[in-house]
Write a protein that holds these residues in place. Structure first.
Motif, PDB file in Angstrom:
ATOM      1  N   LEU A 241     -24.492   1.010  -6.036  1.00 42.99           N
ATOM      2  CA  LEU A 241     -23.622   1.018  -4.853  1.00 42.99           C
ATOM      3  C   LEU A 241     -22.257   1.629  -5.165  1.00 42.99           C
ATOM      4  CD1 LEU A 241     -23.074   0.157  -1.895  1.00 42.99           C
ATOM      5  CD2 LEU A 241     -22.242  -2.037  -2.804  1.00 42.99           C
TER       6      LEU A 241
ATOM      7  N   ALA B 289     -18.108  -3.096  -4.358  1.00 43.21           N
ATOM      8  CA  ALA B 289     -19.273  -3.277  -5.217  1.00 43.21           C
ATOM      9  C   ALA B 289     -19.204  -4.599  -5.976  1.00 43.21           C
ATOM     10  CB  ALA B 289     -19.369  -2.114  -6.206  1.00 43.21           C
TER      11      ALA B 289
ATOM     12  N   LEU C   6     -19.081  -3.373 -14.998  1.00 40.41           N
ATOM     13  CA  LEU C   6     -20.286  -3.398 -14.156  1.00 40.41           C
ATOM     14  C   LEU C   6     -21.474  -2.774 -14.888  1.00 40.41           C
ATOM     15  CD1 LEU C   6     -21.228  -4.368 -11.463  1.00 40.41           C
ATOM     16  CD2 LEU C   6     -20.469  -2.220 -10.420  1.00 40.41           C
TER      17      LEU C   6
ATOM     18  N   ALA D 133     -20.212  -7.441  -3.559  1.00 46.07           N
ATOM     19  CA  ALA D 133     -21.472  -7.299  -2.824  1.00 46.07           C
ATOM     20  C   ALA D 133     -22.536  -8.240  -3.383  1.00 46.07           C
ATOM     21  CB  ALA D 133     -21.965  -5.845  -2.901  1.00 46.07           C
TER      22      ALA D 133
ATOM     23  N   ASP E  89     -28.023  -3.114  -8.744  1.00 46.20           N
ATOM     24  CA  ASP E  89     -27.826  -2.666  -7.360  1.00 46.20           C
ATOM     25  C   ASP E  89     -26.359  -2.383  -7.084  1.00 46.20           C
ATOM     26  OD1 ASP E  89     -30.504  -2.856  -6.843  1.00 46.20           O
ATOM     27  OD2 ASP E  89     -30.392  -4.809  -5.853  1.00 46.20           O
ATOM     28  N   ARG E  90     -25.475  -3.231  -7.614  1.00 42.26           N
ATOM     29  CA  ARG E  90     -24.045  -3.038  -7.370  1.00 42.26           C
ATOM     30  C   ARG E  90     -23.519  -1.802  -8.114  1.00 42.26           C
ATOM     31  NH1 ARG E  90     -21.340  -7.858  -9.281  1.00 42.26           N
ATOM     32  NH2 ARG E  90     -23.309  -8.602 -10.123  1.00 42.26           N
TER      33      ARG E  90
END
Lengths: 181, 181
Positions: free
Chosen positions: B75, B62, B121, B65, B71-72
């Motif tokens: 993911l 992730a 994240l 990516a 989005d990550r």
DNA sequence: GTCTATAAAGCGATAGAC
DNA sequence: GTCTATCGCTTTATAGAC
């Protein structure tokens, strides 16, 4: 003594904790412990009962409250968080039990009844049409209370997050989601 | 042999499982076990490493990516669910470890690094403005992955819910919430 | 109510035969 | 590669003195 036992059971695990460990943490000998309780198993049983009594009361309060199923679901989430924090050591122990003895199996049975009541309340709220229909109520119940129960692994009442803030955050995340509006 | 050990460690707990139990479940004697591994602790270390390698790969995938942090984040939730299901016994064991030995403390340290990466994240996604601002990113990270991790306690790959359905349900609940639109 | 001492059993791990 | 046998240690629990 029960508090000392629960603290050690949580920190080292039930089986890795000896009666000698509990005695040492209290500054006495093993025999002094056996004067007050019949067995190590009895200490576990009393701890698990404390957690179950609290959680059962939280579910009962929500089941008998006025209002919609949706309101009662939000209430039981809040009450569960409160019980979990107020009796965190005992609830932590309960959530780590896996049916390794008759005492543990009996506690697990009471816990399954609680879980079934919670799932029933989610189903009622879904039937009201107030919850989205693309998620299975039983699955939602497991995820929702899985999130609530995971608190025991990190939450500290002495930390920066109050119980109210915690319950608010969980309710917001679960019912409104993370996405910005 | 490792699979048998992990299964017993999860069912009875590490300390409650003896080398004799593992041997019996394989239909051999204790000595046969010690021909293949140096100690009970080594079996635990190999199991925890399996789980950690999988989770570390999920986080790394992730992190490297393409796409937005949002989005990550979605993911890594999906990848975590997949690793959790694919290596469920080993991950279950990892999540129950509490630093009772040098092996356990070393595994906990690697797990804390993973948790910190996940929290980072969430923070990145919050900075993008795509997540609501009234929830603390660190708190969100704990609740979100607390929900994901709670899967190990009930999910069965042989049951009615596929891994994809499970990951979809978690993403929907976490990002869009339970409330009907 | 707490102590010392000990019984009875189970544990992780090793030695040595086959 | 698996076995029998055993060592050294820890465990739960009890007996009996103070």
């Amino acid at each position: 003594m029960l508090a000392a036992a629960i603290e050690l059971f949580n920190r080292k695990g039930y089986d890795a904790t000896s009666i000698g460990d509990i005695a040492e943490s209290l500054g006495v000998t093993k025999s002094a412990i056996y004067h007050h309780v019949a067995s190590k198993d009895q200490l576990l049983a009393e701890a698990l009962d404390e957690a179950l009594v609290g959680l059962e009361a939280a579910v009962r309060a929500a089941a008998t409250a006025d209002g919609s199923a949706h309101d009662r679901l939000r209430l039981v989430v809040r009450r569960s968080v409160e019980v979990l924090v107020a009796h965190q050591p005992a609830v932590t122990l309960l959530l780590r039990v896996h049916g390794n003895s008759e005492t543990e199996r009996s506690a697990l049975q009471r816990r399954r009844t609680i879980d079934a009541d919670l799932a029933g309340l989610v189903r009622l709220a879904a039937d009201e049409g107030v919850l989205r229909r693309d998620l299975d109520p039983d699955l939602v119940s497991r995820l929702l209370f899985g999130m609530v129960n995971s608190l025991v692994e990190w939450y500290r009442a002495s930390g920066p997050v109050s119980v109210d803030q915690l319950a608010d955050a969980i309710s917001t995340l679960a019912f409104e989601g993370l996405a910005a509006t």
